[in-house]
Design a protein around this motif. Structure first.
Motif, PDB file in Angstrom:
ATOM      1  N   LYS A   1      74.295 -61.180 157.891  1.00 46.82           N
ATOM      2  CA  LYS A   1      72.860 -61.163 158.206  1.00 46.82           C
ATOM      3  C   LYS A   1      72.544 -60.068 159.226  1.00 46.82           C
ATOM      4  O   LYS A   1      71.491 -59.415 159.141  1.00 46.82           O
ATOM      5  CB  LYS A   1      72.431 -62.522 158.741  1.00 46.82           C
ATOM      6  CG  LYS A   1      72.412 -63.616 157.683  1.00 46.82           C
ATOM      7  CD  LYS A   1      72.025 -64.956 158.296  1.00 46.82           C
ATOM      8  CE  LYS A   1      72.015 -66.046 157.232  1.00 46.82           C
ATOM      9  NZ  LYS A   1      71.682 -67.373 157.836  1.00 46.82           N
TER      10      LYS A   1
ATOM     11  N   MET B   1      70.317 -52.664 158.298  1.00 46.44           N
ATOM     12  CA  MET B   1      69.993 -51.823 157.142  1.00 46.44           C
ATOM     13  C   MET B   1      68.491 -51.783 156.898  1.00 46.44           C
ATOM     14  O   MET B   1      67.927 -50.736 156.563  1.00 46.44           O
ATOM     15  CB  MET B   1      70.717 -52.346 155.904  1.00 46.44           C
ATOM     16  CG  MET B   1      72.229 -52.181 155.944  1.00 46.44           C
ATOM     17  SD  MET B   1      72.749 -50.461 156.172  1.00 46.44           S
ATOM     18  CE  MET B   1      72.144 -49.733 154.645  1.00 46.44           C
ATOM     19  N   LYS B   2      67.819 -52.913 157.053  1.00 48.84           N
ATOM     20  CA  LYS B   2      66.372 -52.950 156.875  1.00 48.84           C
ATOM     21  C   LYS B   2      65.683 -52.072 157.907  1.00 48.84           C
ATOM     22  O   LYS B   2      64.703 -51.362 157.607  1.00 48.84           O
ATOM     23  CB  LYS B   2      65.864 -54.393 156.996  1.00 48.84           C
ATOM     24  CG  LYS B   2      66.154 -55.257 155.787  1.00 48.84           C
ATOM     25  CD  LYS B   2      65.549 -56.641 155.966  1.00 48.84           C
ATOM     26  CE  LYS B   2      65.824 -57.518 154.741  1.00 48.84           C
ATOM     27  NZ  LYS B   2      65.262 -58.895 154.914  1.00 48.84           N
ATOM     28  N   ALA B   3      66.195 -52.130 159.140  1.00 49.39           N
ATOM     29  CA  ALA B   3      65.608 -51.313 160.207  1.00 49.39           C
ATOM     30  C   ALA B   3      65.771 -49.827 159.905  1.00 49.39           C
ATOM     31  O   ALA B   3      64.847 -49.016 160.124  1.00 49.39           O
ATOM     32  CB  ALA B   3      66.259 -51.663 161.544  1.00 49.39           C
TER      33      ALA B   3
ATOM     34  N   LYS C   1      66.082 -48.451 156.918  1.00 44.84           N
ATOM     35  CA  LYS C   1      65.193 -48.100 155.805  1.00 44.84           C
ATOM     36  C   LYS C   1      63.763 -47.911 156.278  1.00 44.84           C
ATOM     37  O   LYS C   1      63.051 -47.018 155.811  1.00 44.84           O
ATOM     38  CB  LYS C   1      65.256 -49.191 154.739  1.00 44.84           C
ATOM     39  CG  LYS C   1      66.553 -49.189 153.942  1.00 44.84           C
ATOM     40  CD  LYS C   1      66.537 -50.302 152.888  1.00 44.84           C
ATOM     41  CE  LYS C   1      67.836 -50.297 152.078  1.00 44.84           C
ATOM     42  NZ  LYS C   1      67.858 -51.388 151.057  1.00 44.84           N
ATOM     43  N   ARG C   2      63.329 -48.790 157.209  1.00 44.38           N
ATOM     44  CA  ARG C   2      61.960 -48.648 157.728  1.00 44.38           C
ATOM     45  C   ARG C   2      61.781 -47.315 158.457  1.00 44.38           C
ATOM     46  O   ARG C   2      60.737 -46.673 158.370  1.00 44.38           O
ATOM     47  CB  ARG C   2      61.633 -49.819 158.659  1.00 44.38           C
ATOM     48  CG  ARG C   2      61.322 -51.129 157.914  1.00 44.38           C
ATOM     49  CD  ARG C   2      60.602 -52.108 158.841  1.00 44.38           C
ATOM     50  NE  ARG C   2      61.424 -52.458 160.000  1.00 44.38           N
ATOM     51  CZ  ARG C   2      62.246 -53.495 160.046  1.00 44.38           C
ATOM     52  NH1 ARG C   2      62.368 -54.284 158.977  1.00 44.38           N
ATOM     53  NH2 ARG C   2      62.953 -53.739 161.121  1.00 44.38           N
TER      54      ARG C   2
ATOM     55  N   ALA D   1      72.552 -56.777 157.411  1.00 42.08           N
ATOM     56  CA  ALA D   1      71.352 -56.665 156.576  1.00 42.08           C
ATOM     57  C   ALA D   1      70.134 -56.320 157.418  1.00 42.08           C
ATOM     58  O   ALA D   1      69.275 -55.528 157.009  1.00 42.08           O
ATOM     59  CB  ALA D   1      71.123 -57.970 155.818  1.00 42.08           C
ATOM     60  N   LYS D   2      70.060 -56.898 158.617  1.00 45.11           N
ATOM     61  CA  LYS D   2      68.944 -56.632 159.513  1.00 45.11           C
ATOM     62  C   LYS D   2      68.951 -55.164 159.956  1.00 45.11           C
ATOM     63  O   LYS D   2      67.898 -54.508 160.027  1.00 45.11           O
ATOM     64  CB  LYS D   2      69.043 -57.560 160.728  1.00 45.11           C
ATOM     65  CG  LYS D   2      67.835 -57.500 161.636  1.00 45.11           C
ATOM     66  CD  LYS D   2      67.966 -58.543 162.748  1.00 45.11           C
ATOM     67  CE  LYS D   2      66.739 -58.499 163.656  1.00 45.11           C
ATOM     68  NZ  LYS D   2      66.853 -59.504 164.749  1.00 45.11           N
TER      69      LYS D   2
END
Length: 520
Positions: A506, A512-514, A516-517, A509-510
């Motif tokens: 998790k 990676m999302k950051a 991408k943003r 994943a957090k």
């Protein structure tokens, strides 16, 4: 009025036999007999609080010896002992403002005890002088630490939502008091909410106990009178399943009188997925109490009051947990272990002011005898833990005692972790983060050696709270105060590793999302 005394005597006998708590037994007897629960509770409680003095006076006056036939015959009508019947009668003769037994003289026990009134009163005066007591009420047995402990009330979420119950209380004139320096004031219709377990645990001043026992919310099973610390095991056991859908089979190994069991049931009723509880109790009388308590709480499987039968319904089994076939319970995933213990953490509980306890306290003044008894208890406690560790599918279990002794707490846990079954099956202690991290008092680090993490994985509750006697003023009860208690949670190592992997996944994943943003 004769039935009133017989029922009160039976309550005292059941308390001595540890077949339930004083308050729950008074409520059950009231429901069966139609006698006011508040009056039954008051007489039984006051008799127990003066029992040491009453026993001395009775022995000196010889009432029970001379009137044994009459008192024994009457006591048999409600399966009570002649001693307990005599105690409640003498209590009213000596310790009430009316100074007499509230039953007709045509009832043989009333006449039998009243014949000795002069001798009983004379012996009471002698005892008062001998012990240097200015007032008779100073002969009452008590523990001033108990003044700090609120009357804790658990909202039974099987039958009512916490917000609904709070609204009902406030509609009846009860006010919610915010956490403050002075705690709960006596004789005020106020309550506070535990910061550790939230809206499901309410604190009232102990002076409100009788009003709570009489309240329809208690009679209907929507509230349960249960100490805060006693609620920790169920909360800790199931906290990891709070956000998951899983089929759970939970065992309560020594379930009577049933408060922890019904708490488990209430927690499971809120969760999705199939779940059930099997509760073991080997004593016939305690088993009857267990079933009655679970039925009132709407948790007993097969009862008309039991809703959501697929979620947390309890099957009560009259059997010795240590004699069950583990292979027949191969699907058990979670467990509560609350074995017999010294009860040294209980303060001010009239349930334990019995003749057995009084004799025990006198016998244990010798350090060697106390050590021998604790060693015997610890051996049994360790054996129960080892037996539990052998259940094929067990993933998590809580071990708890109402003891303050290291021998029954930290020492038992550390020995359990070193057993062959623990090491071969990967049993470890759950970390502090899943063992009520908000609770400030943890295990004794001095007993856990260099592994401070082990001490942090344990919870201790100081009897009466950690505040000094001077901190309690004007009879105010304190929000953090409970009976003495110890609890820790064992988990399989594979479960710990799985959780750690999930946590890292998790976290990745957090991240990676950051990233991408940022790129977007």
């Amino acid at each position: 009025m004769s039935n009133f005394y017989l029922e009160a005597a039976s309550i005292i006998d059941d308390v001595e036999g540890r077949r339930g708590s004083l308050k729950s037994l008074a409520a059950l007897r009231s429901a069966k007999s139609g006698i006011d629960a508040k009056r039954l509770l008051a007489l039984a409680a006051n008799t127990l609080s003066y029992k040491r003095a009453l026993t001395v006076v009775l022995d000196k006056a010889g009432v029970l010896r001379e009137e044994a036939k009459t008192l024994t015959a009457a006591a048999r009508q409600s399966n009570a002992s002649a001693l307990s019947l005599t105690l409640v009668l003498v209590h009213d003769l000596l310790f009430t403002s009316r100074g007499r037994i509230a039953a007709s003289m045509s009832w043989p026990p009333s006449a039998a005890v009243t014949r000795h009134a002069a001798r009983l009163k004379a012996e009471l005066v002698k005892l008062q002088i001998k012990e240097g007591k200015v007032a008779i009420k100073e002969l009452r047995t008590g523990d001033k630490r108990a003044d700090r402990i609120p009357r804790w009330v658990r909202v039974n979420e099987r039958l009512v939502r916490p917000d609904e119950l709070l609204e009902a209380l406030q509609a009846q004139g009860w006010t919610r008091q915010e956490e403050g320096q002075h705690g709960l004031a006596p004789k005020r219709k106020s309550f506070m909410v535990s910061p550790h377990l939230g809206g499901c645990m309410l604190a009232f001043h102990p002076s409100q106990t009788s009003n709570l026992v009489e309240h329809h919310l208690y009679r209907d099973g929507k509230i349960v009178l249960q100490d805060l610390a006693s609620c920790f095991p169920a909360e800790i056991l199931l906290c990891e399943e709070a956000k998951t859908v899983a089929d759970l089979h939970v065992v309560d190994a020594t379930a009577a009188p049933g408060n922890k069991t019904s708490h488990l049931s209430a927690l499971l009723a809120k969760r999705k997925g199939l779940s059930r509880i099997t509760a073991f109790e080997k004593s016939a009388k305690r088993f009857a109490t267990l079933c009655a308590q679970l039925d009132r709480a709407g948790a007993l499987s097969g009862s008309s009051r039991c809703q959501h039968t697929a979620r947390g319904a309890v099957t009560a089994v009259r059997s010795d947990f240590m004699e069950v076939n583990r292979e027949e319970l191969a699907d058990v995933t979670h467990m509560l272990l609350d074995p017999s213990c010294s009860g040294s953490g209980i303060v001010g509980r009239l349930d334990h002011l019995s003749s057995k306890t009084a004799l025990l306290d006198e016998r244990e003044t010798e350090e060697e005898e106390q050590s021998e008894r604790l060693a015997h208890l610890a051996t049994f406690q360790l054996a129960m833990i080892e037996f539990a560790m052998g259940f094929p599918s067990l993933r998590r279990f809580c071990y708890s005692t109402c003891s303050t002794h290291v021998q029954e707490n930290e020492e038992v846990v550390l020995k359990a972790l070193k057993t062959t079954v623990a090491q071969s099956r990967g049993w470890k202690l759950a970390g502090k983060s899943s063992v009520l991290p908000s609770w400030p008092t943890r295990g004794l680090g001095s007993e856990c050696g260099s592994e401070q993490g082990l001490a942090d994985a344990m919870i201790r509750c100081d009897p009466g709270g950690s505040m000094s006697d001077e901190a309690t003023t004007n009879g105010h009860a304190q929000l953090e105060a409970t009976n003495g208690f110890f609890v820790t949670c064992f988990v399989r190592e594979s479960e710990n590793k799985s959780r750690e992997k999930n946590r890292k996944r998790k976290a990745r994943a957090k991240v990676m999302k950051a990233i991408k943003r940022q790129k977007a």
